[in-house]
Design an enzyme around this catalytic site. Structure first.
Site, PDB file in Angstrom:
ATOM      1  N   CYS A   3      43.087  35.214  50.222  1.00 24.06           N
ATOM      2  CA  CYS A   3      42.054  35.359  49.189  1.00 24.06           C
ATOM      3  C   CYS A   3      40.699  35.542  49.880  1.00 24.06           C
ATOM      4  O   CYS A   3      40.261  34.670  50.643  1.00 24.06           O
ATOM      5  CB  CYS A   3      42.034  34.122  48.289  1.00 24.06           C
ATOM      6  SG  CYS A   3      40.627  34.081  47.173  1.00 24.06           S
ATOM      7  N   ASP A  29      26.331  39.656  46.376  1.00 25.73           N
ATOM      8  CA  ASP A  29      27.411  40.620  46.168  1.00 25.73           C
ATOM      9  C   ASP A  29      27.270  41.760  47.174  1.00 25.73           C
ATOM     10  O   ASP A  29      26.166  42.244  47.437  1.00 25.73           O
ATOM     11  CB  ASP A  29      27.378  41.147  44.731  1.00 25.73           C
ATOM     12  CG  ASP A  29      28.667  41.843  44.345  1.00 25.73           C
ATOM     13  OD1 ASP A  29      29.412  41.289  43.514  1.00 25.73           O
ATOM     14  OD2 ASP A  29      28.955  42.941  44.879  1.00 25.73           O
ATOM     15  N   HIS A  45      40.276  27.061  45.373  1.00 30.30           N
ATOM     16  CA  HIS A  45      40.805  28.275  44.754  1.00 30.30           C
ATOM     17  C   HIS A  45      41.227  28.028  43.313  1.00 30.30           C
ATOM     18  O   HIS A  45      42.093  27.196  43.032  1.00 30.30           O
ATOM     19  CB  HIS A  45      41.998  28.818  45.545  1.00 30.30           C
ATOM     20  CG  HIS A  45      42.498  30.114  44.995  1.00 30.30           C
ATOM     21  ND1 HIS A  45      41.932  31.329  45.337  1.00 30.30           N
ATOM     22  CD2 HIS A  45      43.467  30.384  44.089  1.00 30.30           C
ATOM     23  CE1 HIS A  45      42.546  32.293  44.664  1.00 30.30           C
ATOM     24  NE2 HIS A  45      43.494  31.751  43.910  1.00 30.30           N
ATOM     25  N   ASN A  86      34.295  38.054  34.853  1.00 28.79           N
ATOM     26  CA  ASN A  86      35.333  38.977  34.420  1.00 28.79           C
ATOM     27  C   ASN A  86      36.693  38.306  34.576  1.00 28.79           C
ATOM     28  O   ASN A  86      36.937  37.611  35.559  1.00 28.79           O
ATOM     29  CB  ASN A  86      35.289  40.249  35.274  1.00 28.79           C
ATOM     30  CG  ASN A  86      33.970  40.998  35.130  1.00 28.79           C
ATOM     31  OD1 ASN A  86      33.402  41.050  34.052  1.00 28.79           O
ATOM     32  ND2 ASN A  86      33.482  41.562  36.224  1.00 28.79           N
ATOM     33  N   THR A  94      38.466  42.047  39.799  1.00 26.34           N
ATOM     34  CA  THR A  94      39.077  42.655  40.992  1.00 26.34           C
ATOM     35  C   THR A  94      39.388  41.620  42.066  1.00 26.34           C
ATOM     36  O   THR A  94      40.241  41.873  42.924  1.00 26.34           O
ATOM     37  CB  THR A  94      38.160  43.746  41.595  1.00 26.34           C
ATOM     38  OG1 THR A  94      36.904  43.170  41.942  1.00 26.34           O
ATOM     39  CG2 THR A  94      37.946  44.884  40.604  1.00 26.34           C
ATOM     40  N   HIS A  97      39.759  35.117  42.402  1.00 24.76           N
ATOM     41  CA  HIS A  97      39.211  33.776  42.689  1.00 24.76           C
ATOM     42  C   HIS A  97      38.027  33.655  41.734  1.00 24.76           C
ATOM     43  O   HIS A  97      37.106  34.496  41.794  1.00 24.76           O
ATOM     44  CB  HIS A  97      38.793  33.689  44.163  1.00 24.76           C
ATOM     45  CG  HIS A  97      38.228  32.360  44.585  1.00 24.76           C
ATOM     46  ND1 HIS A  97      38.717  31.646  45.666  1.00 24.76           N
ATOM     47  CD2 HIS A  97      37.205  31.619  44.086  1.00 24.76           C
ATOM     48  CE1 HIS A  97      38.015  30.526  45.816  1.00 24.76           C
ATOM     49  NE2 HIS A  97      37.079  30.489  44.861  1.00 24.76           N
ATOM     50  N   HIS A  99      34.883  33.551  39.739  1.00 27.86           N
ATOM     51  CA  HIS A  99      33.500  33.773  40.184  1.00 27.86           C
ATOM     52  C   HIS A  99      32.629  34.142  39.001  1.00 27.86           C
ATOM     53  O   HIS A  99      33.095  34.736  38.030  1.00 27.86           O
ATOM     54  CB  HIS A  99      33.430  34.839  41.276  1.00 27.86           C
ATOM     55  CG  HIS A  99      34.067  36.150  40.913  1.00 27.86           C
ATOM     56  ND1 HIS A  99      35.427  36.358  40.973  1.00 27.86           N
ATOM     57  CD2 HIS A  99      33.535  37.313  40.483  1.00 27.86           C
ATOM     58  CE1 HIS A  99      35.699  37.598  40.609  1.00 27.86           C
ATOM     59  NE2 HIS A  99      34.573  38.198  40.283  1.00 27.86           N
ATOM     60  N   HIS A 101      29.099  36.124  38.181  1.00 22.61           N
ATOM     61  CA  HIS A 101      28.045  37.016  38.648  1.00 22.61           C
ATOM     62  C   HIS A 101      26.721  36.556  38.040  1.00 22.61           C
ATOM     63  O   HIS A 101      26.653  36.327  36.817  1.00 22.61           O
ATOM     64  CB  HIS A 101      28.279  38.442  38.146  1.00 22.61           C
ATOM     65  CG  HIS A 101      29.552  39.092  38.603  1.00 22.61           C
ATOM     66  ND1 HIS A 101      29.581  40.073  39.566  1.00 22.61           N
ATOM     67  CD2 HIS A 101      30.849  38.927  38.211  1.00 22.61           C
ATOM     68  CE1 HIS A 101      30.820  40.490  39.749  1.00 22.61           C
ATOM     69  NE2 HIS A 101      31.621  39.808  38.936  1.00 22.61           N
TER      70      HIS A 101
HETATM   71  P1  5GP Z   1      34.915  41.281  39.838  1.00 28.78           P
HETATM   72  O1  5GP Z   1      35.054  42.772  39.686  1.00 28.78           O
HETATM   73  O2  5GP Z   1      36.219  40.637  40.292  1.00 28.78           O
HETATM   74  O3  5GP Z   1      34.308  40.585  38.670  1.00 28.78           O
HETATM   75  O4  5GP Z   1      33.852  41.079  40.984  1.00 28.78           O
HETATM   76  C1  5GP Z   1      34.152  41.063  42.322  1.00 28.78           C
HETATM   77  C2  5GP Z   1      32.849  41.274  43.051  1.00 28.78           C
HETATM   78  O5  5GP Z   1      33.031  40.884  44.398  1.00 28.78           O
HETATM   79  C3  5GP Z   1      32.387  42.740  43.084  1.00 28.78           C
HETATM   80  O6  5GP Z   1      31.091  42.822  42.483  1.00 28.78           O
HETATM   81  C4  5GP Z   1      32.369  43.085  44.563  1.00 28.78           C
HETATM   82  O7  5GP Z   1      31.272  43.901  44.908  1.00 28.78           O
HETATM   83  C5  5GP Z   1      32.302  41.738  45.225  1.00 28.78           C
HETATM   84  N1  5GP Z   1      32.947  41.657  46.519  1.00 28.78           N
HETATM   85  C6  5GP Z   1      34.214  42.068  46.825  1.00 28.78           C
HETATM   86  N2  5GP Z   1      34.491  41.791  48.104  1.00 28.78           N
HETATM   87  C7  5GP Z   1      33.398  41.186  48.625  1.00 28.78           C
HETATM   88  C8  5GP Z   1      33.085  40.680  49.928  1.00 28.78           C
HETATM   89  O8  5GP Z   1      33.884  40.713  50.862  1.00 28.78           O
HETATM   90  N3  5GP Z   1      31.859  40.134  50.088  1.00 28.78           N
HETATM   91  C9  5GP Z   1      30.944  40.072  49.075  1.00 28.78           C
HETATM   92  N4  5GP Z   1      29.758  39.521  49.335  1.00 28.78           N
HETATM   93  N5  5GP Z   1      31.207  40.537  47.833  1.00 28.78           N
HETATM   94  C10 5GP Z   1      32.408  41.092  47.623  1.00 28.78           C
HETATM   95 ZN    ZN Z   2      40.516  31.933  46.667  1.00 33.15          ZN
END
Ligand code: 5GP
Ligand code: ZN
Length: 112
Positions: A3, A29, A45, A86, A94, A97, A99, A101
């Protein structure tokens, strides 16, 4: 477990950390969608909102206490911001884990 956000929380891969306490870590991000775009995660996690339960839900209040501090630190508490989590395929999650924003630093779109 493979993860990426666990690896960030464990400092196994680098990130721009803006806040950390015992339960929560927050970092910029990688692909910012606004001038301020920070991700706030539990160190433990939890895959998504679907996995929040009575055992682990304390961390959600810890996350929101952290958000309160981060927005002051980032100087967007007065101008305003949006907090998004999301979930699942239709929610366009995506990284599996949990999170949150934080988006701010400009007037955000009223529509999705
Ligand atoms: P989701 O689409 O799951 O809501 O958001 C995942 C977010 O994680 C995306 O905005 C993406 O840019 C960010 N992200 C993905 N991989 C990494 C990473 O390795 N480091 C950082 N800082 N952000 C990441
Ligand atoms: Zn995790």
């Amino acid at each position: 477990m493979n993860c990426i956000f666990c690896k960030i929380a464990n400092k196994e891969i680098p990130s721009q950390i803006v806040f950390e306490d015992d339960n929560v870590i927050a970092f910029k991000d990688l692909n910012p969608q606004a001038p301020v775009h920070i991700l706030v995660i539990p160190k433990n996690h939890i895959s998504s909102i679907n996995e929040i339960n009575s055992e682990n839900s304390y961390v959600v209040s810890k996350i929101f206490e952290a958000i309160n501090k981060i927005v002051v630190q980032e100087n967007i508490s007065e101008s305003g911001y949006r907090v998004i989590s999301n979930c699942g395929e239709n929610g366009c999650q995506t990284v599996m884990h949990l999170h949150f924003h934080i988006l701010g630093g400009k007037k955000l779109s009223e529509t999705f």
